[in-house]
Structure formats: structure tokens, C-alpha cells
Write a protein that holds these residues in place. Structure first.
Motif, PDB file in Angstrom:
ATOM      1  N   LEU A  23       0.819  -1.221   0.000  1.00 29.35           N
ATOM      2  CA  LEU A  23       0.000   0.000   0.000  1.00 29.35           C
ATOM      3  C   LEU A  23       0.848   1.265   0.000  1.00 29.35           C
ATOM      4  N   VAL A  24       2.015   1.223   0.590  1.00 30.73           N
ATOM      5  CA  VAL A  24       2.857   2.423   0.675  1.00 30.73           C
ATOM      6  C   VAL A  24       4.014   2.408  -0.325  1.00 30.73           C
ATOM      7  N   PHE A  25       4.156   1.338  -1.100  1.00 34.07           N
ATOM      8  CA  PHE A  25       5.256   1.271  -2.060  1.00 34.07           C
ATOM      9  C   PHE A  25       4.963   2.182  -3.249  1.00 34.07           C
ATOM     10  N   PRO A  26       5.891   3.063  -3.607  1.00 29.77           N
ATOM     11  CA  PRO A  26       5.642   3.994  -4.723  1.00 29.77           C
ATOM     12  C   PRO A  26       5.610   3.279  -6.075  1.00 29.77           C
ATOM     13  N   GLY A  27       4.721   3.726  -6.938  1.00 28.75           N
ATOM     14  CA  GLY A  27       4.682   3.230  -8.307  1.00 28.75           C
ATOM     15  C   GLY A  27       3.754   2.063  -8.569  1.00 28.75           C
ATOM     16  N   ILE A  28       3.164   1.500  -7.527  1.00 34.62           N
ATOM     17  CA  ILE A  28       2.229   0.399  -7.737  1.00 34.62           C
ATOM     18  C   ILE A  28       0.881   0.992  -8.120  1.00 34.62           C
ATOM     19  N   SER A  29       0.383   0.600  -9.292  1.00 32.11           N
ATOM     20  CA  SER A  29      -0.889   1.151  -9.753  1.00 32.11           C
ATOM     21  C   SER A  29      -2.083   0.362  -9.225  1.00 32.11           C
ATOM     22  N   LEU A  30      -1.891  -0.939  -9.003  1.00 33.03           N
ATOM     23  CA  LEU A  30      -3.004  -1.788  -8.588  1.00 33.03           C
ATOM     24  C   LEU A  30      -2.451  -3.109  -8.086  1.00 33.03           C
ATOM     25  N   PHE A  31      -3.092  -3.677  -7.060  1.00 30.63           N
ATOM     26  CA  PHE A  31      -2.779  -5.053  -6.678  1.00 30.63           C
ATOM     27  C   PHE A  31      -4.018  -5.722  -6.125  1.00 30.63           C
ATOM     28  N   THR A  32      -4.028  -7.050  -6.234  1.00 32.03           N
ATOM     29  CA  THR A  32      -5.146  -7.849  -5.745  1.00 32.03           C
ATOM     30  C   THR A  32      -4.604  -8.907  -4.803  1.00 32.03           C
ATOM     31  N   SER A  33      -5.476  -9.437  -3.949  1.00 31.38           N
ATOM     32  CA  SER A  33      -5.085 -10.552  -3.082  1.00 31.38           C
ATOM     33  C   SER A  33      -6.228 -11.547  -3.029  1.00 31.38           C
ATOM     34  N   THR A  34      -5.861 -12.827  -3.100  1.00 24.22           N
ATOM     35  CA  THR A  34      -6.838 -13.907  -3.150  1.00 24.22           C
ATOM     36  C   THR A  34      -6.324 -15.099  -2.355  1.00 24.22           C
ATOM     37  N   PRO A  35      -7.157 -15.646  -1.452  1.00 25.41           N
ATOM     38  CA  PRO A  35      -6.740 -16.883  -0.793  1.00 25.41           C
ATOM     39  C   PRO A  35      -6.697 -18.018  -1.823  1.00 25.41           C
ATOM     40  N   THR A  36      -5.673 -18.860  -1.728  1.00 32.61           N
ATOM     41  CA  THR A  36      -5.526 -19.934  -2.708  1.00 32.61           C
ATOM     42  C   THR A  36      -4.776 -21.112  -2.081  1.00 32.61           C
TER      43      THR A  36
END
Length: 100
Positions: A23-36
Motif C-alpha cells: 500500500l505504501v510502495f511507490p509506483g504500484i498502480s493496482l494489486f489484488t489478493s486472493t486466498p488460494t
């Protein structure tokens, strides 16, 4: 500018710490998380029940970022999660956008 998808397999006990870091890392436009369920993980890191079932319960996190940000992200993750069993692979993003 080309984008990459960094795929991370994260042990459940580290999920919140990893998500907070992203969440605080610069430059990340989007991320998702899924239990697997992950197959082929190191047995030393699996619980007894996971070893019997042959799979580990983890969170798959997929991070979209510019290609030039990959090295910095992996370096940051190495510093914060050394020895934690985080697995990753990187894929090119052929196309991305938003349907409006």
C-alpha cells in the motif's frame, strides 16, 4: 511504458504485513489478493495437515507496476521478508485498461 505483474505467494501469517508494505510502495498502480492453495511448496514450511493434503493455504497477491519498478520492489521485499518463504514470479502485461 510496459507493465509487469509480480505474482507473490504469501504465507497467511504474513498477509497483512505484505499488503501494508504494498500500500505504501511507490509506483504500484493496482494489486489484488486472493486466498488460494499452493502445490509444491517446501514441506518444512507446511503444517502437518497441509503435508497430508499436499497443499499449502496461502494468499496470492498480484501486483501491477511499471517494468522499471520491479527491481526496487523485489529488493524491498527481500529486505522486509528475508527467510519468510515468500515465492514470486513475474509476467509481462500484454494489455491493461479500464472498461468505462
Amino acid at each position: 511504458m510496459s507493465e509487469l505483474c509480480v505474482n507473490l505467494l504469501c504465507p497467511a501469517r504474513l498477509e497483512e504485513k505484505l499488503l501494508d508494505s504494498l500500500l505504501v510502495f511507490p509506483g504500484i498502480s493496482l494489486f489484488t489478493s486472493t486466498p488460494t492453495a499452493a502445490h509444491g511448496m517446501s514441506h518444512e514450511r507446511m503444517s502437518a495437515s497441509e503435508q497430508v493434503m499436499g497443499r499449502s493455504f496461502v494468499t496470492l497477491v498480484q501486483v501491477l507496476l511499471p517494468a522499471q519498478g520491479k527491481a526496487a520492489l523485489l529488493s524491498c521485499l527481500q529486505e522486509q521478508f528475508a527467510g519468510a518463504g515468500l515465492r514470486y514470479w513475474v509476467s509481462p502485461v500484454i494489455e491493461a485498461g479500464e472498461i468505462v
